[in-house]
Motif scaffolding. Structure first.
Motif, PDB file in Angstrom:
ATOM      1  N   LYS A  24       0.836  -1.207   0.000  1.00  0.00           N
ATOM      2  CA  LYS A  24       0.000   0.000   0.000  1.00  0.00           C
ATOM      3  C   LYS A  24       0.869   1.254   0.000  1.00  0.00           C
ATOM      4  O   LYS A  24       0.597   2.221  -0.725  1.00  0.00           O
ATOM      5  CB  LYS A  24      -0.918   0.001   1.229  1.00  0.00           C
ATOM      6  CG  LYS A  24      -1.983  -1.078   1.227  1.00  0.00           C
ATOM      7  CD  LYS A  24      -2.796  -1.042   2.524  1.00  0.00           C
ATOM      8  CE  LYS A  24      -3.808  -2.162   2.586  1.00  0.00           C
ATOM      9  NZ  LYS A  24      -4.548  -2.181   3.879  1.00  0.00           N
ATOM     10  N   HIS A  25       1.923   1.250   0.814  1.00  0.00           N
ATOM     11  CA  HIS A  25       2.824   2.402   0.874  1.00  0.00           C
ATOM     12  C   HIS A  25       3.530   2.610  -0.471  1.00  0.00           C
ATOM     13  O   HIS A  25       3.716   3.743  -0.920  1.00  0.00           O
ATOM     14  CB  HIS A  25       3.876   2.199   1.966  1.00  0.00           C
ATOM     15  CG  HIS A  25       3.305   2.062   3.346  1.00  0.00           C
ATOM     16  ND1 HIS A  25       2.200   2.776   3.755  1.00  0.00           N
ATOM     17  CD2 HIS A  25       3.695   1.313   4.417  1.00  0.00           C
ATOM     18  CE1 HIS A  25       1.929   2.470   5.029  1.00  0.00           C
ATOM     19  NE2 HIS A  25       2.815   1.577   5.431  1.00  0.00           N
ATOM     20  N   ILE A  26       3.919   1.511  -1.110  1.00  0.00           N
ATOM     21  CA  ILE A  26       4.576   1.599  -2.417  1.00  0.00           C
ATOM     22  C   ILE A  26       3.641   2.230  -3.439  1.00  0.00           C
ATOM     23  O   ILE A  26       4.035   3.114  -4.209  1.00  0.00           O
ATOM     24  CB  ILE A  26       5.017   0.194  -2.893  1.00  0.00           C
ATOM     25  CG1 ILE A  26       6.171  -0.316  -2.023  1.00  0.00           C
ATOM     26  CG2 ILE A  26       5.420   0.209  -4.359  1.00  0.00           C
ATOM     27  CD1 ILE A  26       6.534  -1.769  -2.273  1.00  0.00           C
ATOM     28  N   LYS A  27       2.393   1.801  -3.424  1.00  0.00           N
ATOM     29  CA  LYS A  27       1.408   2.346  -4.356  1.00  0.00           C
ATOM     30  C   LYS A  27       1.135   3.814  -4.067  1.00  0.00           C
ATOM     31  O   LYS A  27       1.092   4.647  -4.989  1.00  0.00           O
ATOM     32  CB  LYS A  27       0.104   1.544  -4.260  1.00  0.00           C
ATOM     33  CG  LYS A  27      -0.962   1.989  -5.248  1.00  0.00           C
ATOM     34  CD  LYS A  27      -2.196   1.099  -5.150  1.00  0.00           C
ATOM     35  CE  LYS A  27      -3.262   1.555  -6.143  1.00  0.00           C
ATOM     36  NZ  LYS A  27      -4.489   0.706  -6.053  1.00  0.00           N
ATOM     37  N   ASP A  28       0.978   4.161  -2.794  1.00  0.00           N
ATOM     38  CA  ASP A  28       0.697   5.554  -2.423  1.00  0.00           C
ATOM     39  C   ASP A  28       1.834   6.482  -2.822  1.00  0.00           C
ATOM     40  O   ASP A  28       1.604   7.638  -3.175  1.00  0.00           O
ATOM     41  CB  ASP A  28       0.458   5.660  -0.911  1.00  0.00           C
ATOM     42  CG  ASP A  28      -0.839   4.996  -0.475  1.00  0.00           C
ATOM     43  OD1 ASP A  28      -1.699   4.751  -1.347  1.00  0.00           O
ATOM     44  OD2 ASP A  28      -0.984   4.719   0.725  1.00  0.00           O
ATOM     45  N   ARG A  29       3.068   5.982  -2.759  1.00  0.00           N
ATOM     46  CA  ARG A  29       4.236   6.803  -3.077  1.00  0.00           C
ATOM     47  C   ARG A  29       4.655   6.705  -4.543  1.00  0.00           C
ATOM     48  O   ARG A  29       5.607   7.356  -4.968  1.00  0.00           O
ATOM     49  CB  ARG A  29       5.422   6.389  -2.181  1.00  0.00           C
ATOM     50  CG  ARG A  29       5.250   6.768  -0.722  1.00  0.00           C
ATOM     51  CD  ARG A  29       6.287   6.053   0.143  1.00  0.00           C
ATOM     52  NE  ARG A  29       6.314   6.564   1.514  1.00  0.00           N
ATOM     53  CZ  ARG A  29       5.440   6.283   2.441  1.00  0.00           C
ATOM     54  NH1 ARG A  29       4.427   5.470   2.159  1.00  0.00           N
ATOM     55  NH2 ARG A  29       5.543   6.786   3.655  1.00  0.00           N
ATOM     56  N   ASN A  30       3.972   5.849  -5.290  1.00  0.00           N
ATOM     57  CA  ASN A  30       4.285   5.643  -6.707  1.00  0.00           C
ATOM     58  C   ASN A  30       5.743   5.236  -6.889  1.00  0.00           C
ATOM     59  O   ASN A  30       6.458   5.727  -7.769  1.00  0.00           O
ATOM     60  CB  ASN A  30       3.982   6.903  -7.524  1.00  0.00           C
ATOM     61  CG  ASN A  30       3.940   6.626  -9.018  1.00  0.00           C
ATOM     62  OD1 ASN A  30       3.595   5.521  -9.448  1.00  0.00           O
ATOM     63  ND2 ASN A  30       4.302   7.621  -9.820  1.00  0.00           N
TER      64      ASN A  30
END
Length: 219
Positions: A92-98
């Motif tokens: 989720k963090h990876i996706k949020d930070r692109n």
């Protein structure tokens, strides 16, 4: 009265667990930056742009994202953990930070499942004391590293556990350098750097951080 006492004990235990693991949650990362001395860790491991690195015991990704920034878009980070719920949060963090240079890896208790011979640096932060098959895991790490690759291990040594047996230390979620150095030498690593006074975990002066940097011995 007894039930109230039991309930209070359970609540205090839950709070203590939450406090113990809070440094791994995203909301505590900014505070952690104040005492972790990330730039110094990058220098000790000589992590550069374009490097292929691994973060073993990544949890939700505190150090993973520091590594991601350090290696840049031409580099890659393998973020490894054995707990799927942590990796779910990391994704989720990876996706949020692109973020595009992090690969999430579900490890096993005795194998981090890393690619062989590709990595410049492997980081094991506050995780080595939790490992039971230490020598087997170190062997897999050695196989994953390039011939001149580096392994950085960071742990904290709690003051009341100094001089205790390995079992006593690991039961208290801590470990001293002498046990780790023995493991590294057994598996075929050479120790490049040793820092016994890297600062204090969460600025608590009874939890001394130390760092070891090692490399595979040349055949």
């Amino acid at each position: 009265m007894k039930s109230k006492t039991n309930g209070l004990s359970i609540l205090l235990f839950a709070l203590s667990c939450l406090m113990a693991f809070s440094q791994y949650n995203e909301q505590d990362w900014e505070e952690r930056d104040l005492w972790m001395k990330v730039p110094e860790l990058m220098k000790l491991a000589t992590i550069e742009k374009g490097d292929q690195v691994a973060d073993i015991g990544c949890h939700e990704g505190y150090f993973t994202f520091h590594l991601s920034n350090q290696v840049g878009p031409l580099g890659k980070v393998y973020a490894v953990d054995i707990a799927e719920y942590r990796l779910t949060e990391l994704k989720k963090h990876i996706k949020d930070r692109n973020v595009t240079n992090v690969e999430v890896v579900l490890g096993e208790y005795d194998d981090p499942n890393l690619p062989k011979g590709l990595l410049d640096v492997v980081v094991v932060m506050d995780t080595y004391h939790e490992m039971e098959d230490n020598l087997k895991i170190l062997s897999h790490i050695k196989e994953a590293l390039k011939p001149n690759g580096r392994l950085l291990i960071l742990e904290k040594l709690k003051a009341h556990k100094i001089g205790k047996s390995r079992d006593e230390q690991t039961a208290g979620h801590t470990l001293s350098t002498n046990y780790v150095k023995e493991d590294l030498i057994k598996v075929g690593f050479s120790i490049l750097k040793e820092v016994d006074d890297f600062g204090y975990w969460k600025k608590e002066n009874d939890k001394q951080m130390w760092v070891l940097v090692a490399t595979p011995k040349s055949e």
